[in-house]
Motif scaffolding. Structure first.
Motif, PDB file in Angstrom:
ATOM      1  N   ALA A  16       7.355  43.327 -41.199  1.00  0.00           N
ATOM      2  CA  ALA A  16       6.278  44.318 -41.258  1.00  0.00           C
ATOM      3  C   ALA A  16       6.910  45.630 -41.681  1.00  0.00           C
ATOM      4  O   ALA A  16       8.005  45.976 -41.227  1.00  0.00           O
ATOM      5  CB  ALA A  16       5.618  44.473 -39.895  1.00  0.00           C
ATOM      6  N   ALA A  17       6.238  46.364 -42.574  1.00  0.00           N
ATOM      7  CA  ALA A  17       6.743  47.660 -43.026  1.00  0.00           C
ATOM      8  C   ALA A  17       5.769  48.748 -42.581  1.00  0.00           C
ATOM      9  O   ALA A  17       4.582  48.691 -42.898  1.00  0.00           O
ATOM     10  CB  ALA A  17       6.904  47.669 -44.540  1.00  0.00           C
TER      11      ALA A  17
ATOM     12  N   SER B 294      10.847  40.883 -37.811  1.00  0.00           N
ATOM     13  CA  SER B 294      11.497  42.205 -37.803  1.00  0.00           C
ATOM     14  C   SER B 294      10.575  43.252 -38.417  1.00  0.00           C
ATOM     15  O   SER B 294       9.656  42.918 -39.166  1.00  0.00           O
ATOM     16  CB  SER B 294      12.833  42.149 -38.546  1.00  0.00           C
ATOM     17  N   ILE B 295      10.866  44.521 -38.099  1.00  0.00           N
ATOM     18  CA  ILE B 295      10.008  45.630 -38.526  1.00  0.00           C
ATOM     19  C   ILE B 295      10.855  46.717 -39.179  1.00  0.00           C
ATOM     20  O   ILE B 295      11.919  47.083 -38.666  1.00  0.00           O
ATOM     21  CB  ILE B 295       9.241  46.201 -37.312  1.00  0.00           C
TER      22      ILE B 295
ATOM     23  N   VAL C  31      13.438  43.308 -33.346  1.00  0.00           N
ATOM     24  CA  VAL C  31      14.411  43.778 -34.340  1.00  0.00           C
ATOM     25  C   VAL C  31      13.749  44.844 -35.211  1.00  0.00           C
ATOM     26  O   VAL C  31      12.754  44.587 -35.883  1.00  0.00           O
ATOM     27  CB  VAL C  31      14.898  42.605 -35.217  1.00  0.00           C
ATOM     28  N   ILE C  32      14.327  46.061 -35.179  1.00  0.00           N
ATOM     29  CA  ILE C  32      13.752  47.187 -35.929  1.00  0.00           C
ATOM     30  C   ILE C  32      14.826  47.811 -36.826  1.00  0.00           C
ATOM     31  O   ILE C  32      15.944  48.063 -36.377  1.00  0.00           O
ATOM     32  CB  ILE C  32      13.180  48.249 -34.964  1.00  0.00           C
ATOM     33  N   SER C  33      14.479  48.042 -38.085  1.00  0.00           N
ATOM     34  CA  SER C  33      15.363  48.762 -39.007  1.00  0.00           C
ATOM     35  C   SER C  33      14.769  50.142 -39.261  1.00  0.00           C
ATOM     36  O   SER C  33      13.595  50.253 -39.629  1.00  0.00           O
ATOM     37  CB  SER C  33      15.483  48.015 -40.342  1.00  0.00           C
ATOM     38  N   LEU C  34      15.582  51.183 -39.068  1.00  0.00           N
ATOM     39  CA  LEU C  34      15.126  52.560 -39.298  1.00  0.00           C
ATOM     40  C   LEU C  34      15.716  53.084 -40.603  1.00  0.00           C
ATOM     41  O   LEU C  34      16.918  52.999 -40.830  1.00  0.00           O
ATOM     42  CB  LEU C  34      15.562  53.479 -38.154  1.00  0.00           C
TER      43      LEU C  34
END
Length: 527
Positions: A84-85, A149-150, A180-183
């Motif tokens: 998801a973005a 993941s996001i 799981v999150i990517s910033l």
């Protein structure tokens, strides 16, 4: 007890492995064929190099892997996470949606859950509008059980990270701490769309990185080896398994950088051009202070434009297995197709039926391998023309990578380096070091751990000196998180660019720190 280390690097044609002792001497080296699934080629190389070394398994302390798993997943569109973005930037960024310009086949995989919410900052850190926390909470409820993941990207998050951090906190509150999150502020630099793309790609390859790491650890354990595992990142340094799973995108293009680091170590030349000749391509990079020069341009990965840090590498379709097509009028075409790892069965000098660059090198007497009698029938004048063109291709690429017309030292590494002689135009000297065929695996084994930040600071707030010190400390913190020893850290790069179009003496600062492995010092203390 001795501490040995294993270095493995996966190339397009070969998977190379080395065992080094405490003084970084090469104990054994192996070239195995890179396999379609990548992993089995790694296991074969590992098995062979450990057996060849004769080192008792309990004496292996470290294992380093430079891998193409993550790159392949993006290029082949396989094994990607359900992503998801979330973009924090309404109403300012509504005109251009996320994933614009991304190839349709990849957009179909990554673009199923796209959201733009209110929030974001101006270029000087002021809020455009308050973060819509209620909408973030609603999205998190909606995404439960639907994604792996996001990716969160906020407008000008390299200036102010508050909205990204708050959004991540809300999502973890709703979906669970293990989400799981990517910033984007931790991955790319200024430039919303490219940074967003890099963050979405990072989120998409987390599971690939995790399964690769698990597979590598299990392969080591199968050999009876319980070592500290590190992965190569694309600035020529290492990162821990935890850091790799958080930032898997940093493994992309680590192969050429491992070769550069290996070349610097094998020759003691901290500033030089490195020509890495593989089975499929020749990669040319630049060493500056023993580290690869970084690219200042946006880079495309699998057709996606991104702006996270990448090495400045020029690649041409010329390697040891490159196919040469000769026409009836004796004109010819070099590449770009290659027989790759099938050179041993396809090349003329090995009894095959395909004319390759290796056959030409043998026919000219520049290389000694296979059976030279099998290429004796080739027209010598044609062979000479083809070889001259091969050299010209390499020289042109060297010329493109140089920053002045002055000759520079050129280090030849890689299994295909036998293609070239010790004289190339533009080179003050051509160096072919011992063990150059596995420079990439050596590079992965000897590397340090690094951390890097690139942010915009307002120097009016703290003053220039204190701002630079803050940037340095942030880089040190990143390096420690990646697995570096805090007591061995040094600043290897500091770059400041005043941004005259922003208020408040805004300055973009890039700081990079590197140091030895944390457990290296511990092992010395134990002895």
């Amino acid at each position: 007890m001795a501490n040995y280390r294993i270095g493995i690097d996966v190339g397009g044609t070969h998977t190379d492995a080395v065992v080094l002792d405490e003084s970084y001497n090469v104990i054994s080296e192996v070239k195995a064929t890179t396999t379609e699934d990548v992993s089995s080629g790694i296991y074969e190389a590992l098995n062979k190099v450990v057996a060849a070394s004769g080192v008792p398994t309990e004496q292996f302390r470290y294992a380093m892997l430079g891998t193409t798993h993550c790159t392949n997943a993006i290029v082949e569109r396989k094994r990607l996470n359900k992503v998801a973005a979330i973009r924090i930037g309404a109403p300012a960024t509504m005109a251009i949606k996320p994933l614009v310009g991304v190839p349709d086949d990849l957009k179909a995989i990554l673009g199923k859950h796209i959201y733009i919410v209110r929030g974001g900052n101006e270029f000087d850190g002021r809020e455009i509008t308050a973060l819509d926390e209620q909408e973030i909470r609603r999205i998190a409820e909606e995404l439960k059980g639907k994604v792996d993941s996001i990716a969160i990207t906020s407008v000008f998050s390299p200036v102010s990270v508050d909205h990204e951090l708050r959004a991540a906190a809300i999502i973890k509150e709703v979906m669970g701490e293990e989400t799981v999150i990517s910033l984007s502020s931790e991955i790319g630099s200024v430039g919303l769309l490219e940074r967003e793309n890099a963050t979405i790609l990072n989120a998409a390859i987390v599971d690939v990185a995790r399964s690769t790491a698990d597979g590598f650890v299990k392969a080591l354990e199968k050999e009876g080896i319980h070592a500290d595992v590190f992965f190569g990142q694309n600035d020529g340094t290492l990162m821990s398994v935890e850091y790799t799973v958080k930032y898997p995108i940093l493994t992309i293009a680590c192969g050429p950088t491992n070769s550069l680091r290996g070349a610097a170590y094998l020759t003691d030349h901290p500033d030089a051009l490195v020509v890495d000749v593989g089975g499929t391509t020749t990669d040319v990079g630049v060493l500056v202070g023993s580290f690869p020069r970084q690219s200042s341009l946006a880079v495309e990965i699998g057709g996606v434009r991104t702006n996270f840090r990448m090495p400045d590498i020029a690649s041409i379709g010329l390697g040891g297995g490159t196919i040469i097509t000769v026409n009836e009028d004796e004109s010819f075409q070099i590449g770009p197709e290659s027989v790759g790892y099938r050179l041993i069965e396809k090349g003329l000098v090995f009894g095959g039926d395909t004319l390759t660059t290796t056959d030409i090198a043998v026919a000219t007497g520049k290389a000694q391998l296979g059976n030279p009698d099998l290429v004796a029938h080739l027209n010598q004048e044609l062979v000479g023309r083809i070889y001259a063109k091969m050299v010209e291709m390499a020289e042109e690429t060297i010329d493109k990578m140089k920053t002045s017309s002055e000759p520079v030292p050129v280090i030849l590494v890689g299994g295909g380096s036998i293609l070239f002689s010790d004289q190339l135009k533009g080179a003050s000297e051509v160096i072919k070091p011992k063990n150059s065929g596995v420079a990439n695996a050596i590079g992965s084994a000897i590397s340090q751990v690094s951390g890097e930040i690139e942010k915009i600071f307002n120097t009016d707030e703290l003053g220039r000196e204190k701002t630079l010190e803050l940037a340095k400390q942030l880089a040190f913190q990143q390096a420690i998180e990646a697995g570096a020893d805090p007591e061995q850290l040094v600043l290897v790069d500091l770059e400041e660019v005043p941004l005259s179009y922003l208020p408040g003496n805004a300055t973009k600062i890039r700081a990079k720190a590197a140091g030895g492995l944390l457990s290296e010092r511990e092992s010395v203390n134990i002895q």
